[in-house]
Write an enzyme that holds these catalytic residues in place. Structure first.
Site, PDB file in Angstrom:
ATOM      1  CG  ASP A  31      -1.590   0.987   1.392  1.00  0.00           C
ATOM      2  OD1 ASP A  31      -2.821   0.996   1.014  1.00  0.00           O
ATOM      3  OD2 ASP A  31      -1.718   2.227   1.927  1.00  0.00           O
ATOM      4  CE1 TYR A  36       1.332   8.037   2.314  1.00  0.00           C
ATOM      5  CE2 TYR A  36       1.648   5.888   1.993  1.00  0.00           C
ATOM      6  CZ  TYR A  36       0.880   6.572   2.063  1.00  0.00           C
ATOM      7  OH  TYR A  36      -0.390   6.599   3.294  1.00  0.00           O
TER       8      TYR A  36
END
Length: 312
Positions: A31, A36
């Site tokens: 995931d 990010y």
């Protein structure tokens, strides 16, 4: 998230070692998200897949879009079709894949009706760009509204022994609709481990430094309150983090915890917890050690609450 700089610098070697271990242990779900490390996590995963092309058929890859670059403080989230298309295409390029197995709306944009967003996501399936889609941090009513347009494969939210709000409706709604509930931060951002982040470590992590549960006196109180849980885990032959994962899996067949780590020993301990299988008596003992409401401090600060839908 641990494949980015969110909890400190990470090397490509660390990422590759975890992904190698995941394949060895049969852990197939990854995931990630576009934000990010501003694409850094996806690039690490893409580099691994490029060097290990046979791994693509093994891994089930999930990513997320819908959060802006935050240069405009008045538009933190964008769920418009054109923006999501751009985000998805960028993620596909960074990952080096033709299709993302599961694609989430990372945060809901209230200016765009969720039915319209769901139509956009269903269109991505028709184009073969994604296998299925989900939402992160939405309410039970929003999930039902989206599901009425197209089945929603997954709903992601924080859930652990320290954050049990999902038990007030979203877990039940997911079970009713056949939607997988994906639990992030299942080890409480370290509070449910044998080595919770102390004051010094917290100060090096901007998110935690401003999080109520990691600010004093709450941090010291929370570490002390979880001492019995850590002792119980040791008695059961598990790490505290492993027991936290075992508890999460015991709460429902439709629940999938997604702990993050860059440490091989931690990873193996998490897998041991996933393979343990709590008895009814052990589950009761865990919840006696950390009863509902034991935690000090909200899970987010007011600034961090921007985006998640509060429903209870």
């Amino acid at each position: 998230m641990s494949f980015s700089n969110f909890y400190g610098e990470v090397s490509r070697e660390e990422v590759f070692a975890i992904l190698d271990a995941a394949r060895d242990q049969g852990v197939s779900h990854i995931d990630t998200a576009s934000v990010y490390g501003m694409g850094g996590s996806e690039r690490h995963i893409g580099a691994y897949l490029a060097e290990n092309p046979q791994a693509r058929s093994f891994f089930h890859i999930a990513s997320k879009g819908g959060i802006t670059d935050r240069k405009d403080p008045n538009r933190l989230f964008n769920n418009e079709a054109a923006y999501l298309t751009e985000q998805l295409d960028n993620s596909l390029e960074r990952l080096g894949v033709e299709c993302i197995d599961l694609y989430y709306i990372h945060r809901r944009d209230p200016s765009v009706p969720i039915e319209e967003v769901t139509e956009t996501l269903a269109g991505f399936i028709k184009l073969g760009k994604i296998g299925g889609f989900g939402y992160s941090e939405i309410s039970p009513t929003s999930l039902r509204a989206a599901h009425a347009v197209h089945p929603v494969a997954a709903l992601q939210s924080e859930y652990s022994l320290s954050t049990r709000t999902p038990e007030l409706g979203i877990l039940q709604t997911c079970a009713d609709l056949g939607t997988t509930f994906v639990a992030f931060s299942p080890v409480g951002r370290s509070l449910l481990t044998d080595a919770p982040h102390g004051r010094e470590a917290v100060q090096s992590m901007p998110f935690l430094a401003n999080n109520p549960r990691f600010m004093e006196p709450n941090l010291s109180m929370n570490i002390k309150a979880a001492a019995g849980f850590r002792a119980l885990a040791a008695q059961m032959g598990l790490t505290a983090a492993g027991l936290a994962i075992a508890w999460c899996l015991a709460k429902g067949d439709h629940i999938l915890p997604i702990p993050g780590t860059r440490n091989l020993d931690h990873f193996k301990a998490l897998v041991a917890g996933a393979n343990y299988g709590l008895s009814a008596e052990e589950l009761a003992a865990v919840e006696a050690a950390l009863p509902m409401g034991w935690i000090n401090g909200d899970r987010y600060s007011e600034a961090q609450w921007a985006g998640p839908e509060r429903y209870a």
